[in-house]
Structure formats: structure tokens, C-alpha cells
Motif scaffolding. Structure first.
Motif, PDB file in Angstrom:
ATOM      1  N   UNK A 138       8.995   8.795 -13.148  1.00  0.00           N
ATOM      2  CA  UNK A 138       7.548   8.629 -13.254  1.00  0.00           C
ATOM      3  C   UNK A 138       7.236   7.188 -13.619  1.00  0.00           C
ATOM      4  N   UNK A 139       6.344   6.569 -12.841  1.00  0.00           N
ATOM      5  CA  UNK A 139       5.894   5.216 -13.156  1.00  0.00           C
ATOM      6  C   UNK A 139       4.700   5.303 -14.103  1.00  0.00           C
ATOM      7  N   UNK A 140       4.810   4.665 -15.271  1.00  0.00           N
ATOM      8  CA  UNK A 140       3.711   4.690 -16.230  1.00  0.00           C
ATOM      9  C   UNK A 140       3.830   3.498 -17.180  1.00  0.00           C
ATOM     10  N   UNK A 141       2.703   2.894 -17.494  1.00  0.00           N
ATOM     11  CA  UNK A 141       2.646   1.799 -18.460  1.00  0.00           C
ATOM     12  C   UNK A 141       3.619   0.662 -18.127  1.00  0.00           C
ATOM     13  N   UNK A 142       3.637   0.275 -16.852  1.00  0.00           N
ATOM     14  CA  UNK A 142       4.491  -0.825 -16.385  1.00  0.00           C
ATOM     15  C   UNK A 142       5.965  -0.574 -16.650  1.00  0.00           C
ATOM     16  N   UNK A 143       6.340   0.682 -16.654  1.00  0.00           N
ATOM     17  CA  UNK A 143       7.722   1.092 -16.835  1.00  0.00           C
ATOM     18  C   UNK A 143       8.028   2.231 -15.866  1.00  0.00           C
ATOM     19  N   UNK A 144       9.315   2.541 -15.741  1.00  0.00           N
ATOM     20  CA  UNK A 144       9.738   3.717 -14.968  1.00  0.00           C
ATOM     21  C   UNK A 144      10.461   4.652 -15.937  1.00  0.00           C
ATOM     22  N   UNK A 293      16.513  11.626   8.592  1.00  0.00           N
ATOM     23  CA  UNK A 293      15.083  11.380   8.682  1.00  0.00           C
ATOM     24  C   UNK A 293      14.685  11.395  10.149  1.00  0.00           C
ATOM     25  N   UNK A 294      13.627  12.102  10.450  1.00  0.00           N
ATOM     26  CA  UNK A 294      13.182  12.207  11.838  1.00  0.00           C
ATOM     27  C   UNK A 294      12.711  10.860  12.367  1.00  0.00           C
ATOM     28  N   UNK A 295      12.062  10.099  11.516  1.00  0.00           N
ATOM     29  CA  UNK A 295      11.543   8.791  11.898  1.00  0.00           C
ATOM     30  C   UNK A 295      12.025   7.741  10.900  1.00  0.00           C
ATOM     31  N   UNK A 296      11.831   6.511  11.259  1.00  0.00           N
ATOM     32  CA  UNK A 296      12.178   5.420  10.346  1.00  0.00           C
ATOM     33  C   UNK A 296      11.397   5.585   9.042  1.00  0.00           C
ATOM     34  N   UNK A 297      12.106   5.496   7.928  1.00  0.00           N
ATOM     35  CA  UNK A 297      11.520   5.756   6.618  1.00  0.00           C
ATOM     36  C   UNK A 297      11.045   4.454   5.986  1.00  0.00           C
ATOM     37  N   UNK A 298       9.753   4.374   5.696  1.00  0.00           N
ATOM     38  CA  UNK A 298       9.187   3.208   5.033  1.00  0.00           C
ATOM     39  C   UNK A 298       8.332   3.666   3.861  1.00  0.00           C
ATOM     40  N   UNK A 299       7.998   2.739   2.973  1.00  0.00           N
ATOM     41  CA  UNK A 299       7.139   3.043   1.836  1.00  0.00           C
ATOM     42  C   UNK A 299       6.507   1.744   1.340  1.00  0.00           C
ATOM     43  N   UNK A 300       5.475   1.887   0.547  1.00  0.00           N
ATOM     44  CA  UNK A 300       4.836   0.719  -0.051  1.00  0.00           C
ATOM     45  C   UNK A 300       5.698   0.227  -1.211  1.00  0.00           C
ATOM     46  N   UNK A 301       5.945  -1.070  -1.244  1.00  0.00           N
ATOM     47  CA  UNK A 301       6.783  -1.641  -2.285  1.00  0.00           C
ATOM     48  C   UNK A 301       6.202  -1.369  -3.667  1.00  0.00           C
ATOM     49  N   UNK A 302       7.081  -0.930  -4.557  1.00  0.00           N
ATOM     50  CA  UNK A 302       6.721  -0.620  -5.934  1.00  0.00           C
ATOM     51  C   UNK A 302       7.550  -1.538  -6.847  1.00  0.00           C
TER      52      UNK A 302
END
Length: 400
Positions: A138-144, A293-302
């Protein structure tokens, strides 16, 4: 980011271990959380071939190449492709001749268990926290914050690397994507003392790997160290088929002899060189459906979480998976070490550049040389051989 901030890796597979090793070489504190209770609690799979541009490069970056050479098998790099009637369609004759003369190829084999232990031994004591299965991040308070199974106390870190494989628990922090059944299942069969007790079987696969293909099935035979052979009886079938024919039940109950008899009925008429591996007692047997994965897996940078290896781009076996995971682990470690004190904008930019390149490279490197292409109709062996020759010709042209 501050140089005092902590790094955590989830998963003590090859990618995560390479990453941790190189971080420690750069004096970056790191901890690995692994769900397995010990390093020997589960079989680690068969033999791997290290590729010069990826796996071997990662070993060099980890300063472990000399130790690797002591456990690598340079003599086991050959491959042959055989039809279900026994016709040999492909043998890497040039490599086989070179190995016979004492020369070495650029893709030495190594048992995955030995390679993994080499990396474990290279880490500082206590780096790996065994029996720490992750439930969520869980991402919270600028930490993981990492939440564990078994009621363990959560752990808070500045950056978490998900290297926990196809069924990653870290992935859901970044993406809702999950792997889908690839339509192929293999039965992993572990044979010991093969050269000693079954010389004919050992001779068939003496060069490294033999792939007997046809009719949407395959018997893939791989030589490992210590006189071990791994056999992969492979089928293109729906998942429900495993229960319909009773294969799952037999394997789960340890009825290996009955399971082998059942497998033989599905390879009736195949060449005896291949079916012979299904007729001898085995040490273990596991049913392994393949997912991708059916398609190429991408995500927004975190800025607090990323992925590597199968967590990021799981696909059917293509000879690249472990090598890519190791290279990605090495590259990510260098990136962290070089940017750990950077401001958030620079940090995000660096992580994004890594992820974009990883996502591109991890998406089906060569779809003609994957297990998905090999397990096909009656002409599978001839087609696989033609694709192999084309790949070798392209590689030779690129080297000149």
C-alpha cells in the motif's frame, strides 16, 4: 530521495537476488522478503542457459562471473529438434563439433538451484527474510507499506521492487492486469541417475536439450547437472482437460507410475527415444499450466514501487525469461544507486526510463522461438527447425 531511505525487494528469485547483490556492492541497504520458508523448500526448476547480452552481463555486473564459471556446464549447449516419428530435423552441428573439440559456446548451462544459491551466498547475512509472504503493498504518506501473510507486522520502505513472479502480490499496486492461461500445460518429470541407469536415454539428450514435437504436443528433454534429466511432457489443452483425464488427481496423490501410464496413452505411436523417458521411475512430478499476459503490460510510473521479471512481463517460455530478469535486476540496482539522492522529479524520470525499456524488451522477444510456437500441429518439428536456422543465420549475419 535520501541515501538513508530503505529499499525492499519482494521475491528471492534470480532477478531480485541480482538486484540485491549489486545494491550491496554499491553500499545501498536492501532487504528481500520471500514467502518460502527456506532456500531449499521448493525445487527451483531445471537448467538455464546464460546469454552473453543479458544473464552473463548481469553476472559480470554482480562480480560473480568467475564463481559462475565453476558451476556452469559449457558442454551442454547443444539442441536438437525431432519429429514425433523420430526424424531429426535440427542439430546444432557446428556447436556440437566445437564443444567436442573443447571450444566453448556463448550460452553455457547452469542448474537454476546452483545459480540461485550462488547469489544467496553472495549477500550479507540476514538480507533475505524467509517465510515473509506478501499480501499487499500500500502506498501511503510518501512510503510503501508491505503487508504480510501469517499476521506478521507490516514493513515500511521508501521503494519496493516487485520481483515476485507471475502471480505477483506487488503488481496490484500498479496495475489490475493478471496473467491468463496460455493454452499449454506441461508435466515436469524429474529423473535421477540417468546415465548410470538408463544410458540410452542419456545418449539421446547428451548435448543439452532435445525437443520432440508434433500434434500439438511435445516431449522436451533437458540435461541437468549431477546426472539429472528434466522431462517436460507438454500439451496444448484446455485447463479443464487436466481434471477430465484424471492427470491432476494422480499427480497430486503421488501416483507417479499411474500418471506416467496415462501420459503414455497420449503419446501413443511416438518414437521410442522420446516415450522411453515416460517409462522409467521418477523422483518427482508436477503439473504446470503456463500463463502469460495477453497484451504488453504497462503502468503509470510510481515513485515508490516498480516491477521486474515475470512480475512485469510473464510469457510462455522463450529462453529469455531468467536472463531478462537478471539483466533488469542489475540495471535497476545501478539506477537506484546512481539516483538514490535525487529529487523526486529526477527519480521518477529515471524509474520511468527503466520501465519503458523493460516493458518493450520483455514483450515476446521472438514469437517464432517460443514454446507457444513449438507446440503446434504435425509439422511442428520441421517448422521449429526452420525457425531455428533462420535465427542462427540472422545472428551470424549480425556478428559479421
Amino acid at each position: 530521495m535520501s541515501s538513508q531511505r530503505s529499499i525492499a525487494i519482494v521475491g528471492a528469485g534470480l532477478g531480485g537476488l541480482v538486484c540485491a547483490r549489486i545494491l550491496q556492492l554499491h553500499n545501498v541497504p536492501v532487504v528481500i522478503y520471500e514467502r518460502e520458508p527456506t532456500s531449499t523448500s521448493r525445487q527451483q526448476g531445471g537448467s538455464l542457459d546464460m546469454h552473453a547480452e543479458s544473464g552473463t552481463k548481469a553476472l559480470e555486473m554482480a562480480q560473480l562471473l568467475d564463481k559462475f564459471k565453476k558451476v556452469a556446464r559449457y558442454e551442454d549447449q547443444n539442441m536438437k529438434i525431432v519429429g514425433m516419428d523420430g526424424t531429426i530435423h535440427f542439430v546444432d552441428e557446428e556447436l556440437a563439433e566445437g564443444l567436442t573439440k573443447g571450444q566453448v559456446g556463448d550460452r553455457p548451462e547452469v542448474d537454476r538451484t546452483l545459480l540461485r544459491q550462488m547469489f544467496l551466498d553472495s549477500l550479507k547475512p540476514g538480507t533475505v527474510k524467509w517465510n515473509h509472504g506478501v499480501s499487499t503493498v500500500i502506498q501511503e504518506n510518501s512510503k510503501a507499506t508491505i503487508h504480510f501473510l501469517n499476521s506478521l507486522e507490516p514493513a515500511v520502505h521508501d521503494f519496493v521492487v516487485g520481483a515476485d513472479g507471475a502471480w505477483s502480490r506487488v503488481r496490484s499496486t500498479l496495475s489490475s492486469t493478471v496473467p491468463e492461461y496460455a493454452g499449454i500445460t506441461y508435466v515436469d518429470i524429474f529423473l535421477a541417475d540417468v546415465k548410470k541407469n538408463y544410458p540410452d536415454l542419456a545418449a539421446f539428450v547428451k548435448g543439452g536439450m532435445a525437443m520432440v514435437l508434433g500434434d500439438n504436443k511435445g516431449i522436451l528433454v533437458q540435461k541437468n547437472g549431477s546426472d539429472v534429466v528434466r522431462v517436460y511432457a507438454t500439451f496444448r489443452k484446455p485447463l479443464a482437460w487436466l481434471d477430465e483425464v484424471g492427470l491432476n488427481s494422480l499427480v497430486e496423490r503421488g501416483k507417479h507410475a499411474e500418471a506416467r501410464e496415462l501420459l503414455l496413452t497420449h503419446f501413443e505411436g511416438w518414437c521410442p527415444e522420446a516415450t522411453g523417458y515416460l517409462k522409467v521411475p521418477c523422483l518427482s512430478m508436477d503439473v504446470r499450466p503456463l500463463y502469460k499476459f495477453k497484451n504488453r503490460h504497462t503502468w503509470d510510473t510510481n515513485p515508490y514501487v516498480t516491477l521486474l521479471g515475470d512480475s512485469a512481463h510473464v510469457t510462455v517460455p522463450n529462453g529469455e525469461g531468467a536472463n531478462l530478469a537478471m539483466l533488469e535486476g542489475a540495471q535497476l540496482a545501478i539506477l537506484i544507486a546512481e539516483n538514490i539522492s535525487a529529487n523526486e522529479e529526477s527519480w521518477i524520470k529515471a524509474i520511468k526510463a527503466f520501465e519503458v525499456e523493460m516493458q518493450r524488451r520483455g514483450w515476446e522477444p521472438d514469437d517464432e522461438l517460443t514454446l507457444d510456437a513449438f507446440i503446434s500441429d504435425g509439422n511442428a518439428a520441421a517448422r521449429a527447425a526452420a525457425n531455428m536456422r533462420k535465427m542462427m543465420a540472422m545472428a551470424a549475419a549480425g556478428a559479421t
